[in-house]
Design a protein around this motif. Structure first.
Motif, PDB file in Angstrom:
ATOM      1  N   GLU A   1      -6.327  10.386 -10.393  1.00  0.00           N
ATOM      2  CA  GLU A   1      -6.814  11.765 -10.280  1.00  0.00           C
ATOM      3  C   GLU A   1      -7.509  12.040  -8.949  1.00  0.00           C
ATOM      4  OE1 GLU A   1      -5.963  14.068 -12.483  1.00  0.00           O
ATOM      5  OE2 GLU A   1      -4.875  12.448 -13.503  1.00  0.00           O
ATOM      6  N   SER A   2      -7.520  11.056  -8.077  1.00  0.00           N
ATOM      7  CA  SER A   2      -8.213  11.184  -6.799  1.00  0.00           C
ATOM      8  C   SER A   2      -7.512  12.170  -5.867  1.00  0.00           C
ATOM      9  CB  SER A   2      -8.303   9.821  -6.113  1.00  0.00           C
ATOM     10  OG  SER A   2      -8.896   9.947  -4.839  1.00  0.00           O
ATOM     11  N   THR A   3      -8.314  12.819  -5.023  1.00  0.00           N
ATOM     12  CA  THR A   3      -7.764  13.651  -3.949  1.00  0.00           C
ATOM     13  C   THR A   3      -8.094  13.039  -2.583  1.00  0.00           C
ATOM     14  OG1 THR A   3      -9.737  15.039  -3.981  1.00  0.00           O
ATOM     15  CG2 THR A   3      -7.820  15.804  -5.256  1.00  0.00           C
ATOM     16  N   GLU A   4      -8.633  11.847  -2.614  1.00  0.00           N
ATOM     17  CA  GLU A   4      -8.838  11.086  -1.372  1.00  0.00           C
ATOM     18  C   GLU A   4      -7.521  10.368  -1.099  1.00  0.00           C
ATOM     19  OE1 GLU A   4     -11.587  11.152   0.519  1.00  0.00           O
ATOM     20  OE2 GLU A   4     -12.462  12.584  -0.878  1.00  0.00           O
ATOM     21  N   TRP A   5      -6.557  11.110  -0.569  1.00  0.00           N
ATOM     22  CA  TRP A   5      -5.174  10.674  -0.530  1.00  0.00           C
ATOM     23  C   TRP A   5      -4.972   9.345   0.187  1.00  0.00           C
ATOM     24  CZ3 TRP A   5      -3.165  13.210  -4.228  1.00  0.00           C
ATOM     25  CH2 TRP A   5      -3.505  14.531  -4.451  1.00  0.00           C
ATOM     26  N   LYS A   6      -5.534   9.191   1.353  1.00  0.00           N
ATOM     27  CA  LYS A   6      -5.280   7.967   2.128  1.00  0.00           C
ATOM     28  C   LYS A   6      -5.947   6.750   1.512  1.00  0.00           C
ATOM     29  CE  LYS A   6      -4.441  10.248   6.518  1.00  0.00           C
ATOM     30  NZ  LYS A   6      -4.847  10.424   7.909  1.00  0.00           N
ATOM     31  N   THR A   7      -7.211   6.884   1.150  1.00  0.00           N
ATOM     32  CA  THR A   7      -7.921   5.718   0.612  1.00  0.00           C
ATOM     33  C   THR A   7      -7.400   5.347  -0.775  1.00  0.00           C
ATOM     34  OG1 THR A   7      -9.721   7.151  -0.170  1.00  0.00           O
ATOM     35  CG2 THR A   7     -10.031   6.069   1.961  1.00  0.00           C
ATOM     36  N   ALA A   8      -7.128   6.346  -1.596  1.00  0.00           N
ATOM     37  CA  ALA A   8      -6.608   6.052  -2.935  1.00  0.00           C
ATOM     38  C   ALA A   8      -5.217   5.420  -2.848  1.00  0.00           C
ATOM     39  CB  ALA A   8      -6.572   7.322  -3.784  1.00  0.00           C
ATOM     40  N   ARG A   9      -4.406   5.909  -1.948  1.00  0.00           N
ATOM     41  CA  ARG A   9      -3.056   5.343  -1.772  1.00  0.00           C
ATOM     42  C   ARG A   9      -3.148   3.870  -1.363  1.00  0.00           C
ATOM     43  NH1 ARG A   9       1.994   7.244  -0.705  1.00  0.00           N
ATOM     44  NH2 ARG A   9       3.337   5.911   0.529  1.00  0.00           N
ATOM     45  N   ALA A  10      -4.006   3.599  -0.391  1.00  0.00           N
ATOM     46  CA  ALA A  10      -4.164   2.219   0.082  1.00  0.00           C
ATOM     47  C   ALA A  10      -4.663   1.319  -1.052  1.00  0.00           C
ATOM     48  CB  ALA A  10      -5.121   2.176   1.269  1.00  0.00           C
ATOM     49  N   ARG A  11      -5.624   1.825  -1.813  1.00  0.00           N
ATOM     50  CA  ARG A  11      -6.169   1.005  -2.904  1.00  0.00           C
ATOM     51  C   ARG A  11      -5.134   0.785  -3.999  1.00  0.00           C
ATOM     52  NH1 ARG A  11      -8.107  -3.304  -4.484  1.00  0.00           N
ATOM     53  NH2 ARG A  11      -9.281  -3.245  -6.427  1.00  0.00           N
ATOM     54  N   LEU A  12      -4.348   1.796  -4.332  1.00  0.00           N
ATOM     55  CA  LEU A  12      -3.310   1.619  -5.349  1.00  0.00           C
ATOM     56  C   LEU A  12      -2.266   0.599  -4.899  1.00  0.00           C
ATOM     57  CD1 LEU A  12      -2.799   5.223  -6.747  1.00  0.00           C
ATOM     58  CD2 LEU A  12      -3.483   3.200  -8.047  1.00  0.00           C
ATOM     59  N   ILE A  13      -1.939   0.593  -3.644  1.00  0.00           N
ATOM     60  CA  ILE A  13      -0.992  -0.402  -3.129  1.00  0.00           C
ATOM     61  C   ILE A  13      -1.593  -1.801  -3.263  1.00  0.00           C
ATOM     62  CG2 ILE A  13       0.144  -1.212  -1.022  1.00  0.00           C
ATOM     63  CD1 ILE A  13       0.593   1.800  -0.349  1.00  0.00           C
ATOM     64  N   GLU A  14      -2.890  -1.907  -2.977  1.00  0.00           N
ATOM     65  CA  GLU A  14      -3.570  -3.198  -3.171  1.00  0.00           C
ATOM     66  C   GLU A  14      -3.550  -3.601  -4.642  1.00  0.00           C
ATOM     67  OE1 GLU A  14      -7.558  -2.732  -1.707  1.00  0.00           O
ATOM     68  OE2 GLU A  14      -6.914  -2.602   0.386  1.00  0.00           O
ATOM     69  N   LEU A  15      -3.808  -2.651  -5.535  1.00  0.00           N
ATOM     70  CA  LEU A  15      -3.793  -2.943  -6.967  1.00  0.00           C
ATOM     71  C   LEU A  15      -2.412  -3.410  -7.413  1.00  0.00           C
ATOM     72  CD1 LEU A  15      -5.903  -0.005  -8.494  1.00  0.00           C
ATOM     73  CD2 LEU A  15      -6.620  -2.376  -8.120  1.00  0.00           C
ATOM     74  N   GLN A  16      -1.369  -2.795  -6.879  1.00  0.00           N
ATOM     75  CA  GLN A  16      -0.008  -3.212  -7.236  1.00  0.00           C
ATOM     76  C   GLN A  16       0.248  -4.656  -6.801  1.00  0.00           C
ATOM     77  OE1 GLN A  16       2.200  -0.040  -5.325  1.00  0.00           O
ATOM     78  NE2 GLN A  16       2.309   1.155  -7.221  1.00  0.00           N
ATOM     79  N   ALA A  17      -0.244  -4.991  -5.610  1.00  0.00           N
ATOM     80  CA  ALA A  17      -0.081  -6.377  -5.133  1.00  0.00           C
ATOM     81  C   ALA A  17      -0.870  -7.341  -6.015  1.00  0.00           C
ATOM     82  CB  ALA A  17      -0.541  -6.485  -3.678  1.00  0.00           C
TER      83      ALA A  17
ATOM     84  N   PHE B   1      -0.491   9.489  -9.483  1.00  0.00           N
ATOM     85  CA  PHE B   1      -1.113   9.678  -8.172  1.00  0.00           C
ATOM     86  C   PHE B   1      -0.067   9.939  -7.096  1.00  0.00           C
ATOM     87  CE2 PHE B   1      -2.193   8.169  -3.987  1.00  0.00           C
ATOM     88  CZ  PHE B   1      -3.305   8.950  -3.715  1.00  0.00           C
ATOM     89  N   PHE B   2       0.965   9.094  -7.029  1.00  0.00           N
ATOM     90  CA  PHE B   2       1.950   9.229  -5.956  1.00  0.00           C
ATOM     91  C   PHE B   2       2.720  10.545  -6.044  1.00  0.00           C
ATOM     92  CE2 PHE B   2       1.508   4.491  -5.779  1.00  0.00           C
ATOM     93  CZ  PHE B   2       0.908   4.452  -4.529  1.00  0.00           C
ATOM     94  N   ASN B   3       2.974  11.039  -7.241  1.00  0.00           N
ATOM     95  CA  ASN B   3       3.632  12.339  -7.392  1.00  0.00           C
ATOM     96  C   ASN B   3       2.713  13.473  -6.932  1.00  0.00           C
ATOM     97  OD1 ASN B   3       6.046  11.271  -8.346  1.00  0.00           O
ATOM     98  ND2 ASN B   3       5.418  11.410 -10.486  1.00  0.00           N
ATOM     99  N   ARG B   4       1.431  13.377  -7.302  1.00  0.00           N
ATOM    100  CA  ARG B   4       0.464  14.388  -6.856  1.00  0.00           C
ATOM    101  C   ARG B   4       0.320  14.357  -5.337  1.00  0.00           C
ATOM    102  NH1 ARG B   4      -4.367  12.899  -8.159  1.00  0.00           N
ATOM    103  NH2 ARG B   4      -5.274  14.873  -7.565  1.00  0.00           N
ATOM    104  N   SER B   5       0.285  13.161  -4.784  1.00  0.00           N
ATOM    105  CA  SER B   5       0.170  12.997  -3.340  1.00  0.00           C
ATOM    106  C   SER B   5       1.386  13.606  -2.636  1.00  0.00           C
ATOM    107  CB  SER B   5       0.054  11.511  -2.997  1.00  0.00           C
ATOM    108  OG  SER B   5       0.088  11.303  -1.617  1.00  0.00           O
ATOM    109  N   LYS B   6       2.558  13.340  -3.165  1.00  0.00           N
ATOM    110  CA  LYS B   6       3.788  13.883  -2.583  1.00  0.00           C
ATOM    111  C   LYS B   6       3.756  15.411  -2.605  1.00  0.00           C
ATOM    112  CE  LYS B   6       8.772  13.916  -3.116  1.00  0.00           C
ATOM    113  NZ  LYS B   6       9.852  13.837  -4.046  1.00  0.00           N
ATOM    114  N   GLU B   7       3.355  15.996  -3.719  1.00  0.00           N
ATOM    115  CA  GLU B   7       3.255  17.453  -3.818  1.00  0.00           C
ATOM    116  C   GLU B   7       2.253  18.004  -2.807  1.00  0.00           C
ATOM    117  OE1 GLU B   7       2.374  18.752  -7.800  1.00  0.00           O
ATOM    118  OE2 GLU B   7       4.053  17.618  -8.637  1.00  0.00           O
TER     119      GLU B   7
END
Length: 173
Positions: free
Chosen positions: A14-30, A57-63
């Motif tokens: 639900e984050s709108t901190e697009w860059k930091t949340a994206r980076a953290r989600l990628i870390e979580l996936q790893a 998150f990624f769909n919201r980010s893309k939109e």
């Protein structure tokens, strides 16, 4: 451990901190991959929930970025229109050939705008009033420019140079 990753992924979804949340989600996936599978009964459910949180998150980010791109494209069109109007204003008032006609805009449209400016601004035999009206119109166009947001980076420099050139000529009113 996977439950903790899932909880964080849900929070980030639900984050709108697009860059930091994206980076953290990628870390979580790893991290998810490094941990290995959870107990067999829960592994697929946890993975589905984790993947869903990431997808949200990624769909919201893309939109968000698509909307931003569209907004910047609209801003570009508005600013190009302002440049065109400034150039045509200069052509009508100063009768200058310093600024060429815009090859991307139909000549008939440019001539119509120029004729509207001629009718609105030019006072035959009274250059002082004509210049005052032109100066007022120029300030209105500048204020419109300032109110419009950013344009795509790839167009920014060329557009700014066009605007500055037209502004320099119009500042002679």
């Amino acid at each position: 451990m996977k439950e903790e990753l899932l909880a964080e992924a849900r929070q980030l979804s639900e984050s709108t901190e697009w860059k930091t949340a994206r980076a953290r989600l990628i870390e979580l996936q790893a991290e998810w991959k490094e941990i290995g599978p959870a107990p067999r009964k829960r592994n697929q459910k946890l993975w589905n929930d984790f993947r869903a949180a990431c997808d949200i998150f990624f769909n919201r980010s893309k939109e968000f970025y698509e909307e931003m791109d569209q907004e910047r494209a609209n801003n570009l069109n508005q600013k190009l229109d302002i440049c065109l109007h400034m150039e045509l204003l200069a052509k009508v008032v100063l009768d200058t050939s310093e600024i060429p006609y815009d090859p991307n805009v139909p000549m008939a449209e440019q001539l119509n705008i120029a004729l509207e400016y001629k009718d609105e601004i030019v006072v035959p035999g009274d250059s002082r009033t004509t210049l005052q009206k032109a100066s007022n119109k120029f300030r209105v166009l500048q204020e419109r420019w300032k109110a419009i947001g950013p344009v795509p980076k790839k167009d920014d420099k060329e557009l700014w140079e066009r605007y500055r050139k037209a502004s320099k000529i119009c500042s002679g009113f």
